[in-house]
Write a protein that holds these residues in place. Structure first.
Motif, PDB file in Angstrom:
ATOM      1  N   ILE A 179     -14.950  -4.007   0.091  1.00  0.00           N
ATOM      2  CA  ILE A 179     -13.867  -3.144  -0.383  1.00  0.00           C
ATOM      3  C   ILE A 179     -12.840  -3.958  -1.167  1.00  0.00           C
TER       4      ILE A 179
ATOM      5  N   SER B  61       0.848  -1.187   0.000  1.00  0.00           N
ATOM      6  CA  SER B  61       0.000   0.000   0.000  1.00  0.00           C
ATOM      7  C   SER B  61       0.887   1.242   0.000  1.00  0.00           C
TER       8      SER B  61
ATOM      9  N   GLU C  56     -11.164   5.274  -0.138  1.00  0.00           N
ATOM     10  CA  GLU C  56     -12.481   4.746  -0.487  1.00  0.00           C
ATOM     11  C   GLU C  56     -13.264   5.718  -1.353  1.00  0.00           C
TER      12      GLU C  56
ATOM     13  N   PHE D 147      -6.044  -1.750  -1.291  1.00  0.00           N
ATOM     14  CA  PHE D 147      -7.283  -2.362  -0.784  1.00  0.00           C
ATOM     15  C   PHE D 147      -7.443  -3.847  -1.095  1.00  0.00           C
TER      16      PHE D 147
ATOM     17  N   HIS E 234      -8.056  -5.954   1.967  1.00  0.00           N
ATOM     18  CA  HIS E 234      -8.820  -5.277   3.008  1.00  0.00           C
ATOM     19  C   HIS E 234      -9.716  -6.270   3.758  1.00  0.00           C
TER      20      HIS E 234
ATOM     21  N   ALA F  92     -11.785  -3.540  -5.124  1.00  0.00           N
ATOM     22  CA  ALA F  92     -10.404  -3.426  -5.598  1.00  0.00           C
ATOM     23  C   ALA F  92     -10.148  -4.369  -6.769  1.00  0.00           C
TER      24      ALA F  92
END
Length: 241
Positions: free
Chosen positions: A228, A128, A150, A220, A223, A232
């Protein structure tokens, strides 16, 4: 090449000459030089690609028709020095994702795969880009900042939009920007917006209103919220492979 202390002692005991260039020398008829200048082999970091290497990788996937390229050509576009791009090349070669060759004074990189296959091979090494998340009062967000987190994920997929918008900025630029426009940090409940600080410049990979899809995917894909994580994955379906 090096010798362990055990093997070195064994060879010396048998009177066998040996030499390791730049490190060790044993020549009984001339001299003895047993310097322990062991050179540790270079390994890529076990926790993933460096920020610069990931930026170079994503730039290549997002712009597949640029072909072989050089540090000097990438430096300005990706907001790194040519030296940093050169080290990124080293990381990508060490990860077996690319190879490099010299053409005159220029070093060029060529990836071993393309598109979706390249991303899948690199997937275990992706990290990330987000270093920190700051909640802020006020709406004086510079227009140059990219929609991120988001908020960007909902803009690019059918994920529900969050209550407040999130934007991204390079971590190295955060202090100057926050001081210039007087942003005040607060808690999540009292925030009007949020800013992610990134390990690389989000503007380097995107010429649209949002951050790039591959950086969002890296953020993500694992996640804990299944909605979510699935959003992604949908980002990849929308890319022009």
């Amino acid at each position: 090449m090096t010798f362990s202390a055990h093997n070195r002692s064994r060879l010396i005991g048998q009177g066998v000459p040996f030499i390791v260039p730049g490190n060790q020398l044993y020549m009984p008829d001339l001299a003895i030089d047993l310097r322990e200048h062991f050179r540790a082999p270079r390994h890529r970091q076990a926790d993933g690609l460096s920020p610069a290497a990931q930026t170079v990788l994503f730039d290549h996937i997002l712009h597949p028709h640029q072909g072989e390229t050089t540090p000097s050509l990438l430096a300005g576009r990706l907001h790194y020095s040519a030296m940093s791009i050169g080290r990124a090349f080293d990381d990508l070669v060490a990860a077996a994702l690319a190879e490099t060759a010299r053409h005159g004074k220029e070093r060029r990189i060529r990836f071993r795969a393309e598109g979706r296959q390249l991303l899948e091979e690199a997937a275990p090494l992706l990290r990330s880009p987000v270093r920190s998340l700051k909640f802020l009062r006020g709406n004086a967000i510079p227009a140059c900042l990219k929609l991120a987190g988001e908020s960007a994920l909902s803009h690019l997929t059918d994920l529900a939009r969050p209550r407040i918008d999130t934007f991204a900025i390079a971590a190295t630029d955060w202090k100057a920007i926050s001081q210039a426009i007087g942003l005040i940090e607060t808690d999540r409940d009292g925030a009007d917006c949020a800013i992610e600080t990134w390990s690389y410049d989000p503007a380097a990979l995107s010429n649209t209103y949002t951050v790039d899809a591959l950086s969002l995917y890296a953020q993500f894909r694992d996640h804990r919220d299944e909605r979510i994580a699935m959003a992604a994955e949908r980002l990849l379906e929308n890319l022009p492979w």
